[in-house]
Motif scaffolding. Structure first.
Motif, PDB file in Angstrom:
ATOM      1  N   PHE A  97       0.127  -1.385  -0.016  1.00 36.89           N
ATOM      2  CA  PHE A  97       0.186   0.320  -0.256  1.00 36.89           C
ATOM      3  C   PHE A  97       1.050   1.256   0.072  1.00 36.89           C
ATOM      4  N   PHE A  98       1.677   1.464   1.283  1.00 33.56           N
ATOM      5  CA  PHE A  98       2.797   2.387   1.153  1.00 33.56           C
ATOM      6  C   PHE A  98       3.645   2.554   0.130  1.00 33.56           C
ATOM      7  N   GLY A  99       3.629   1.575   0.030  1.00 31.23           N
ATOM      8  CA  GLY A  99       4.836   1.505  -1.238  1.00 31.23           C
ATOM      9  C   GLY A  99       4.292   2.101  -2.616  1.00 31.23           C
ATOM     10  N   ASN A 100       3.374   1.911  -3.067  1.00 28.81           N
ATOM     11  CA  ASN A 100       2.754   2.754  -4.542  1.00 28.81           C
ATOM     12  C   ASN A 100       2.638   4.027  -4.098  1.00 28.81           C
ATOM     13  N   LEU A 101       2.456   4.635  -2.863  1.00 31.76           N
ATOM     14  CA  LEU A 101       1.923   5.683  -2.184  1.00 31.76           C
ATOM     15  C   LEU A 101       3.596   6.572  -2.895  1.00 31.76           C
ATOM     16  N   PHE A 102       4.886   5.754  -2.474  1.00 38.43           N
ATOM     17  CA  PHE A 102       6.339   5.976  -2.332  1.00 38.43           C
ATOM     18  C   PHE A 102       7.261   6.488  -3.608  1.00 38.43           C
ATOM     19  N   ASN A 103       6.543   5.665  -4.442  1.00 35.38           N
ATOM     20  CA  ASN A 103       6.633   5.456  -6.106  1.00 35.38           C
ATOM     21  C   ASN A 103       6.144   6.331  -6.399  1.00 35.38           C
ATOM     22  N   SER A 104       5.263   6.416  -6.479  1.00 36.08           N
ATOM     23  CA  SER A 104       4.528   7.749  -7.052  1.00 36.08           C
ATOM     24  C   SER A 104       5.026   8.779  -6.754  1.00 36.08           C
ATOM     25  N   ILE A 105       5.634   9.274  -5.581  1.00 34.79           N
ATOM     26  CA  ILE A 105       6.166   9.724  -4.981  1.00 34.79           C
ATOM     27  C   ILE A 105       7.411  10.972  -6.411  1.00 34.79           C
ATOM     28  N   LEU A 106       8.249   9.308  -5.809  1.00 35.09           N
ATOM     29  CA  LEU A 106       9.394   9.378  -6.963  1.00 35.09           C
ATOM     30  C   LEU A 106       9.336  10.088  -8.713  1.00 35.09           C
ATOM     31  N   ILE A 107       8.774   9.141  -8.796  1.00 37.63           N
ATOM     32  CA  ILE A 107       8.216   8.958 -10.410  1.00 37.63           C
ATOM     33  C   ILE A 107       7.636  10.677 -10.663  1.00 37.63           C
ATOM     34  N   ALA A 108       6.955  11.255  -9.508  1.00 37.06           N
ATOM     35  CA  ALA A 108       6.335  12.767 -10.223  1.00 37.06           C
ATOM     36  C   ALA A 108       7.444  13.771  -9.699  1.00 37.06           C
ATOM     37  N   ALA A 109       8.485  13.356  -9.008  1.00 31.48           N
ATOM     38  CA  ALA A 109       9.885  14.143  -8.709  1.00 31.48           C
ATOM     39  C   ALA A 109      11.142  14.068  -9.692  1.00 31.48           C
ATOM     40  N   ASN A 110      10.404  13.618 -11.118  1.00 34.20           N
ATOM     41  CA  ASN A 110      11.539  12.959 -12.223  1.00 34.20           C
ATOM     42  C   ASN A 110      13.200  12.536 -11.513  1.00 34.20           C
ATOM     43  N   LEU A 111      12.388  11.486 -10.149  1.00 29.60           N
ATOM     44  CA  LEU A 111      13.395  10.645  -9.562  1.00 29.60           C
ATOM     45  C   LEU A 111      13.649   9.629  -9.796  1.00 29.60           C
ATOM     46  N   GLN A 112      12.871   8.931 -11.044  1.00 27.48           N
ATOM     47  CA  GLN A 112      12.862   7.998 -11.251  1.00 27.48           C
ATOM     48  C   GLN A 112      14.850   6.614 -11.437  1.00 27.48           C
ATOM     49  N   LYS A 113      14.636   7.050 -11.831  1.00 22.35           N
ATOM     50  CA  LYS A 113      16.835   6.535 -11.028  1.00 22.35           C
ATOM     51  C   LYS A 113      17.222   6.355  -9.908  1.00 22.35           C
ATOM     52  N   LYS A 114      16.295   6.689  -9.293  1.00 19.74           N
ATOM     53  CA  LYS A 114      16.712   6.552  -7.382  1.00 19.74           C
ATOM     54  C   LYS A 114      15.664   5.355  -7.383  1.00 19.74           C
ATOM     55  N   LEU A 115      13.949   5.531  -7.990  1.00 19.40           N
ATOM     56  CA  LEU A 115      13.165   4.571  -7.755  1.00 19.40           C
ATOM     57  C   LEU A 115      14.408   3.114  -7.897  1.00 19.40           C
ATOM     58  N   MET A 116      14.620   3.212  -9.437  1.00 21.40           N
ATOM     59  CA  MET A 116      14.821   2.193 -10.175  1.00 21.40           C
ATOM     60  C   MET A 116      16.513   1.041  -8.581  1.00 21.40           C
ATOM     61  N   TYR A 117      16.982   2.709  -8.804  1.00 19.12           N
ATOM     62  CA  TYR A 117      18.105   1.742  -7.173  1.00 19.12           C
ATOM     63  C   TYR A 117      17.589   1.104  -6.591  1.00 19.12           C
ATOM     64  N   ILE A 118      16.337   1.761  -5.571  1.00 20.37           N
ATOM     65  CA  ILE A 118      15.986   1.329  -4.386  1.00 20.37           C
ATOM     66  C   ILE A 118      15.501   0.050  -4.640  1.00 20.37           C
ATOM     67  N   LEU A 119      14.164  -0.472  -5.237  1.00 21.23           N
ATOM     68  CA  LEU A 119      13.655  -1.370  -6.191  1.00 21.23           C
ATOM     69  C   LEU A 119      15.034  -2.637  -6.419  1.00 21.23           C
ATOM     70  N   SER A 120      15.642  -2.449  -6.407  1.00 20.90           N
ATOM     71  CA  SER A 120      17.331  -2.975  -7.481  1.00 20.90           C
ATOM     72  C   SER A 120      17.408  -3.455  -6.371  1.00 20.90           C
ATOM     73  N   PHE A 121      18.280  -2.435  -5.136  1.00 17.60           N
ATOM     74  CA  PHE A 121      18.323  -3.052  -4.093  1.00 17.60           C
ATOM     75  C   PHE A 121      17.534  -4.420  -3.571  1.00 17.60           C
TER      76      PHE A 121
END
Length: 353
Positions: free
Chosen positions: A329-353
């Protein structure tokens, strides 16, 4: 929001009814085959996601965005990538040690992916115009088509292939209606702007990698089980997993509705941006706590009602997975914040980890 929620709840109920028909008709091993085929559907989606849906939603939500150009190019990319699935599917069948049911099912689901991925990339148009109710209602009626098809397959004993074709019937119906409805908001045609494709890929590639990583921890377990332990283990595991999977519609729906607003306000109005996040987090908290506690106590009853007594062994699996649902539930919310902020690269690193 109310229409979206009601339609999604009804769709979830139908999905669970559908599972009930299938589990009782196919049994543990047959349901395991069914779940394995659907896991490959997610596999196709992961390797060819390319981040098109999330990034196109963000881009058309920007001020003065050229919707026709964006959607024309993105839809063309999606069509081309979807047809790669039709090429990949026979190769997978040749390589992997599966029986005839799963092999034929993978071919059917490959064709299904062409339609499902194509209509889903248009969801951003409805999100931007705050009319996701049209999509959710269409998906509801698509689910009605599928349940009817499955009920007929069970009644007349049409077999495993008919169960798989029910998925295709649902998707084809939804695809045609969504394409028709989208024309009200944006009229686009297939576009082959190579320069724009290159620019778009630079933005979407990290999101695409994130989708692939997400697949690894959400669906690769089913594929590994199918290879190492066979259909029975897959059936036991997926009886519980399908319940979790259907509940996750709500955080996904909520995040889909707020993503255009987050993209709009993140750089222009931090107060509104923060308020949207806080209110969404409160709703998630109020849903998650009773959901987790209730499932821990009622797991056997839930499994028995949905899957039947043959699947009662899945109850403890459900108890484990319901804890993971809270984080989803909360992962969906935090992911959308990173995408909205153009931080998709950081999201990629976080999910990969």
């Amino acid at each position: 929001m109310v229409i979206n929620t009601v339609a999604k709840i009804l769709s979830t109920v139908l999905a669970l009814v559908n599972i009930g028909f299938i589990t009782r008709y196919l049994g543990i091993n047959g349901f395991g085959d069914y779940a394995t085929v659907l896991a490959f559907f997610s596999f196709f989606g992961a390797i060819l996601d390319l981040g098109l849906y999330s990034v196109s939603t963000r881009e058309i939500s920007r001020k003065n965005a050229d919707q026709e150009k964006i959607m024309g190019n993105v839809f063309t990319l999606r069509i081309l990538s979807s047809f790669l699935v039709v090429v990949i599917a026979p190769i997978l069948i040749w390589i992997l040690p599966y029986g005839q049911n799963i092999e034929k099912g993978i071919l059917i689901i490959a064709l299904n992916y062409v339609f499902s991925s194509s209509y889903m990339v248009l969801n951003g148009v409805f999100q931007k115009n705050l009319r996701m109710d049209k999509v959710t209602i269409t998906e509801f009626f698509g689910k009605v088509v599928q349940v009817f098809f499955v009920a007929m397959a069970v009644k007349f004993d049409w077999g495993f292939d008919a169960i798989m074709f029910s998925v295709l019937a649902n998707t084809l119906f939804t695809f045609l209606i969504v394409i028709f409805l989208s024309r009200k908001y944006v009229r686009f045609s297939l576009s082959f702007d190579w320069i724009y494709w290159k620019k778009f890929f630079r933005m979407s590639f990290p999101v695409g990698i994130s989708a692939m990583v997400t697949f690894l921890y959400f669906k690769m377990d089913t594929i590994i089980l199918s290879i190492l332990k066979g259909s029975e283990a897959v059936g036991i595991y997926n009886m519980a997993y399908k319940i979790i999977e259907n509940i996750t519609f709500f955080p996904g729906m909520m995040v889909g509705l707020i993503l255009p607003l987050l993209s709009m306000y993140i750089f222009t109005d931090k107060q509104k941006f923060t308020k949207i996040i806080n209110e969404t987090a409160k709703v998630f908290f109020l849903l998650v706590v009773p959901l987790v506690i209730g499932t821990l106590f009622l797991a056997e009853d839930i499994i028995s009602i949905i899957g039947g007594e043959d699947f009662i062994i899945s109850a403890n699996v459900l108890r484990i997975l319901i804890v993971a649902l809270a984080f989803i539930f909360f992962g969906n919310l935090f992911n959308s914040i990173l995408i909205a902020a153009n931080l998709q690269k950081k999201l990629m690193y976080i999910l990969s980890f």
